[in-house]
Design an enzyme around this catalytic site. Sequence first.
Site, PDB file in Angstrom:
ATOM      1  N   ASP A  18      -7.088  -3.597   8.430  1.00  0.00           N
ATOM      2  CA  ASP A  18      -6.456  -4.648   7.617  1.00  0.00           C
ATOM      3  C   ASP A  18      -5.875  -5.781   8.453  1.00  0.00           C
ATOM      4  O   ASP A  18      -5.428  -6.779   7.898  1.00  0.00           O
ATOM      5  CB  ASP A  18      -5.350  -4.064   6.737  1.00  0.00           C
ATOM      6  CG  ASP A  18      -5.927  -3.188   5.645  1.00  0.00           C
ATOM      7  OD1 ASP A  18      -5.145  -2.494   4.968  1.00  0.00           O
ATOM      8  OD2 ASP A  18      -7.157  -3.172   5.497  1.00  0.00           O
ATOM      9  N   ILE A  69     -14.342   0.923  10.146  1.00  0.00           N
ATOM     10  CA  ILE A  69     -13.919   1.534   8.873  1.00  0.00           C
ATOM     11  C   ILE A  69     -14.795   1.082   7.705  1.00  0.00           C
ATOM     12  O   ILE A  69     -15.284   1.897   6.932  1.00  0.00           O
ATOM     13  CB  ILE A  69     -12.433   1.189   8.573  1.00  0.00           C
ATOM     14  CG1 ILE A  69     -11.534   1.585   9.753  1.00  0.00           C
ATOM     15  CG2 ILE A  69     -11.986   1.847   7.261  1.00  0.00           C
ATOM     16  CD1 ILE A  69     -11.398   3.058  10.005  1.00  0.00           C
ATOM     17  N   ILE A 106     -15.676   6.873  -3.565  1.00  0.00           N
ATOM     18  CA  ILE A 106     -14.561   7.730  -4.018  1.00  0.00           C
ATOM     19  C   ILE A 106     -15.001   9.191  -4.114  1.00  0.00           C
ATOM     20  O   ILE A 106     -14.362  10.001  -4.783  1.00  0.00           O
ATOM     21  CB  ILE A 106     -14.020   7.247  -5.398  1.00  0.00           C
ATOM     22  CG1 ILE A 106     -15.147   7.196  -6.434  1.00  0.00           C
ATOM     23  CG2 ILE A 106     -13.292   5.924  -5.287  1.00  0.00           C
ATOM     24  CD1 ILE A 106     -14.658   7.052  -7.850  1.00  0.00           C
ATOM     25  N   ASP A 107     -16.095   9.531  -3.409  1.00  0.00           N
ATOM     26  CA  ASP A 107     -16.614  10.901  -3.522  1.00  0.00           C
ATOM     27  C   ASP A 107     -15.606  11.944  -3.040  1.00  0.00           C
ATOM     28  O   ASP A 107     -15.502  13.034  -3.639  1.00  0.00           O
ATOM     29  CB  ASP A 107     -17.949  11.046  -2.788  1.00  0.00           C
ATOM     30  CG  ASP A 107     -17.912  10.464  -1.377  1.00  0.00           C
ATOM     31  OD1 ASP A 107     -18.589  10.986  -0.492  1.00  0.00           O
ATOM     32  OD2 ASP A 107     -17.174   9.477  -1.152  1.00  0.00           O
ATOM     33  N   ARG A 134      -2.862 -11.472  -3.943  1.00  0.00           N
ATOM     34  CA  ARG A 134      -3.018 -10.053  -4.297  1.00  0.00           C
ATOM     35  C   ARG A 134      -2.117  -9.193  -3.421  1.00  0.00           C
ATOM     36  O   ARG A 134      -1.652  -8.143  -3.835  1.00  0.00           O
ATOM     37  CB  ARG A 134      -4.472  -9.617  -4.117  1.00  0.00           C
ATOM     38  CG  ARG A 134      -5.423 -10.105  -5.205  1.00  0.00           C
ATOM     39  CD  ARG A 134      -6.801  -9.523  -5.008  1.00  0.00           C
ATOM     40  NE  ARG A 134      -6.702  -8.106  -4.726  1.00  0.00           N
ATOM     41  CZ  ARG A 134      -7.541  -7.442  -3.948  1.00  0.00           C
ATOM     42  NH1 ARG A 134      -8.549  -8.081  -3.382  1.00  0.00           N
ATOM     43  NH2 ARG A 134      -7.409  -6.168  -3.736  1.00  0.00           N
ATOM     44  N   CYS A 144     -16.639  -4.454  -4.012  1.00  0.00           N
ATOM     45  CA  CYS A 144     -15.575  -4.958  -3.143  1.00  0.00           C
ATOM     46  C   CYS A 144     -16.203  -5.812  -2.044  1.00  0.00           C
ATOM     47  O   CYS A 144     -17.277  -5.517  -1.551  1.00  0.00           O
ATOM     48  CB  CYS A 144     -14.842  -3.762  -2.554  1.00  0.00           C
ATOM     49  SG  CYS A 144     -13.472  -4.307  -1.590  1.00  0.00           S
ATOM     50  N   ASN A 149       0.796  -1.229   0.000  1.00  0.00           N
ATOM     51  CA  ASN A 149       0.000   0.000   0.000  1.00  0.00           C
ATOM     52  C   ASN A 149       0.829   1.280   0.000  1.00  0.00           C
ATOM     53  O   ASN A 149       0.264   2.372   0.006  1.00  0.00           O
ATOM     54  CB  ASN A 149      -0.993  -0.015   1.171  1.00  0.00           C
ATOM     55  CG  ASN A 149      -2.096  -1.040   0.925  1.00  0.00           C
ATOM     56  OD1 ASN A 149      -2.219  -1.574  -0.185  1.00  0.00           O
ATOM     57  ND2 ASN A 149      -2.876  -1.332   1.944  1.00  0.00           N
TER      58      ASN A 149
HETATM   59  C1  EPZ Z   1      -6.890   1.907   1.857  1.00  0.00           C
HETATM   60  O1  EPZ Z   1      -8.093   1.728   1.142  1.00  0.00           O
HETATM   61  C2  EPZ Z   1      -6.145   0.586   1.787  1.00  0.00           C
HETATM   62  N1  EPZ Z   1      -5.839   0.283   0.387  1.00  0.00           N
HETATM   63  C3  EPZ Z   1      -7.013  -0.524   2.379  1.00  0.00           C
HETATM   64  O2  EPZ Z   1      -6.243  -1.719   2.358  1.00  0.00           O
HETATM   65  C4  EPZ Z   1      -7.333  -0.160   3.828  1.00  0.00           C
HETATM   66  O3  EPZ Z   1      -8.203  -1.143   4.362  1.00  0.00           O
HETATM   67  C5  EPZ Z   1      -7.997   1.220   3.890  1.00  0.00           C
HETATM   68  O4  EPZ Z   1      -7.167   2.200   3.240  1.00  0.00           O
HETATM   69  C6  EPZ Z   1      -8.256   1.676   5.324  1.00  0.00           C
HETATM   70  O5  EPZ Z   1      -7.039   1.724   6.011  1.00  0.00           O
HETATM   71  C7  EPZ Z   1      -4.773   0.893  -0.191  1.00  0.00           C
HETATM   72  O6  EPZ Z   1      -4.064   1.682   0.427  1.00  0.00           O
HETATM   73  C8  EPZ Z   1      -4.496   0.532  -1.621  1.00  0.00           C
HETATM   74  P1  EPZ Z   1     -10.285   4.645   2.646  1.00  0.00           P
HETATM   75  P2  EPZ Z   1      -9.005   3.025   0.775  1.00  0.00           P
HETATM   76  O7  EPZ Z   1     -10.494   5.576   1.496  1.00  0.00           O
HETATM   77  O8  EPZ Z   1      -8.131   4.189   0.576  1.00  0.00           O
HETATM   78  C9  EPZ Z   1     -14.867   5.804   3.120  1.00  0.00           C
HETATM   79  C10 EPZ Z   1      -5.781  -3.968   1.876  1.00  0.00           C
HETATM   80  O9  EPZ Z   1      -6.235  -4.993   2.399  1.00  0.00           O
HETATM   81  N2  EPZ Z   1     -14.617   6.699   1.973  1.00  0.00           N
HETATM   82  O10 EPZ Z   1      -9.337   5.033   3.725  1.00  0.00           O
HETATM   83  O11 EPZ Z   1      -9.909   2.611  -0.321  1.00  0.00           O
HETATM   84  C11 EPZ Z   1     -14.776   4.344   2.687  1.00  0.00           C
HETATM   85  O12 EPZ Z   1     -16.026   3.922   2.190  1.00  0.00           O
HETATM   86  C12 EPZ Z   1      -6.717  -2.825   1.554  1.00  0.00           C
HETATM   87  O13 EPZ Z   1      -4.569  -3.782   1.599  1.00  0.00           O
HETATM   88  C13 EPZ Z   1     -15.629   7.547   1.531  1.00  0.00           C
HETATM   89  O14 EPZ Z   1     -16.727   7.576   2.095  1.00  0.00           O
HETATM   90  O15 EPZ Z   1      -9.826   3.221   2.103  1.00  0.00           O
HETATM   91  C14 EPZ Z   1     -14.381   3.636   3.957  1.00  0.00           C
HETATM   92  O16 EPZ Z   1     -15.538   3.363   4.725  1.00  0.00           O
HETATM   93  C15 EPZ Z   1      -8.174  -3.177   1.821  1.00  0.00           C
HETATM   94  N3  EPZ Z   1     -15.398   8.349   0.455  1.00  0.00           N
HETATM   95  C16 EPZ Z   1     -13.527   4.670   4.703  1.00  0.00           C
HETATM   96  O17 EPZ Z   1     -13.817   5.934   4.082  1.00  0.00           O
HETATM   97  C17 EPZ Z   1     -14.179   8.355  -0.209  1.00  0.00           C
HETATM   98  O18 EPZ Z   1     -14.016   9.115  -1.186  1.00  0.00           O
HETATM   99  C18 EPZ Z   1     -12.023   4.433   4.607  1.00  0.00           C
HETATM  100  O19 EPZ Z   1     -11.729   4.283   3.243  1.00  0.00           O
HETATM  101  C19 EPZ Z   1     -13.162   7.490   0.257  1.00  0.00           C
HETATM  102  C20 EPZ Z   1     -13.401   6.679   1.358  1.00  0.00           C
END
Ligand code: EPZ
Length: 419
Positions: A306, A328, A125-126, A398, A118, A25
């Site tokens: 994670d 989360i 991604i908003d 992965r 997922c 990551n």
């Molecule tokens: C990163 O995902 C990691 N992936 C994830 O690891 C990890 O679980 C996650 O961060 C939390 O630590 C990578 O770094 C590639 P977030 P990410 O955006 O960035 C909400 C693994 O196993 N959210 O921090 O996608 C979202 O729905 C993976 O290696 C919004 O609402 O996670 C979630 O509930 C799995 N709007 C929370 O925030 C947004 O635009 C945290 O998501 C973005 C996120």
Amino acid sequence: MDNYKIRISGRKKLSGTITVSGAKNASLPELAATILTDSEVLLNGVPDVEDVNTMFNALESIGASGNFSDNKVNINFSNIKEPVVSETISKTSRSSILILGPLLARNGYARVSLPGGCAIGDRKIDFHLEGLERMGAEIKVEDGYILARSKRLKGADYTFPGVSVTGTENLIMASTLADGETILRNCAVEPEITDLITFLEAMGAEIMGKGSDTIRIKGKNILKGTSHTVIPDRIEMGTYVIAACLRGDNIVVKNCIPEYIGSLLTILESMGVEILINGDEISIKVPGQLKPVEVNTDPYPGFPTDLQAQLTTLLTQVDGISHIRENIFNNRFKHVIELNKMGANIAINGNIAEIKGVSDLKGTYLNATDLRASASLVLGALIAEGETYIDNAYQLFRGYEDMPGKLNKIGADISTMKV
Ligand code: EPZ
């Protein structure tokens, strides 16, 4: 996409040293960041895992030249050929969204397929799109694609509505080429973000606030080439420390930065595990019966989501009732059904898992639903009686570099079959 089945014969005595690979990551955003320069970049310590291979292939399809071998990536974006991330890429790995920010900033136009669904819940991604619009981008979503256009992004002051790891990474990367200063507030502070900032600074980016939740970036016209070594993978580190708690105290986990998993180590100590740290090596002693625990997943430096599935497996071996609250993601308990098939006694109530120990796990047929769930099943199989078969083991590959090989080296009995 090849798929695999894993067979594990449980209850082998494990002893020896496991070396942690580079962080998946951190590698993913840093690979995407190579779009920000037209010069050569060298990344060392990149783990050979499927999500990284998918990212590398995506960058080649956009116009990168280079290669990825022996954990080294040599890559050059002298020009952008095709500013598109296809559906096949984004369905395979959600982290392809990390290409959007740097590609838009470098090229002025990007067409990125919406990340696929997922297994662990909503992955919105908003924040990514809102932040880019705040920087002047014109964003449309149609036919499953994000269309982003901007002659040149301009510096903005954006506060994340919620903490997002890749959201923070995307907007930091985009703002390195924006016109003027960008301030990002309520940023995630994971070590992978700090490592990305270190990498971007080596590329000539001007960034203040590294390690804090407020990041200021002064935009440049283009970044330059550099070389960088990726930090160790803290989730792999934590996974193997938990394996040590399950299978004996003769395991040394090497290439660690203990502070990266401080929250896990604190929880393990509260359960009665003795943590032994010797430089970059972590080993453990389990002097007696472990105690049940109450855990919350939180953004860094809190306990990482994670590692939630992997800790759940350990808690099945603890006498008493433990709880893990998943704060989360809204659907990150798919491993529970599988662990219960082995004889675990876990109940889900909303976003809380209640784990009753001690369960005597038995080998059986399981299905890997997502990356970290698959790791929790491997841990369960290591302590189960008899043979365990894990289907859809592609999920494990992965994000874990050669987990079967690393565990077999210290005495496990794991075989991998292509299906
Ligand atoms: C990163 O995902 C990691 N992936 C994830 O690891 C990890 O679980 C996650 O961060 C939390 O630590 C990578 O770094 C590639 P977030 P990410 O955006 O960035 C909400 C693994 O196993 N959210 O921090 O996608 C979202 O729905 C993976 O290696 C919004 O609402 O996670 C979630 O509930 C799995 N709007 C929370 O925030 C947004 O635009 C945290 O998501 C973005 C996120």
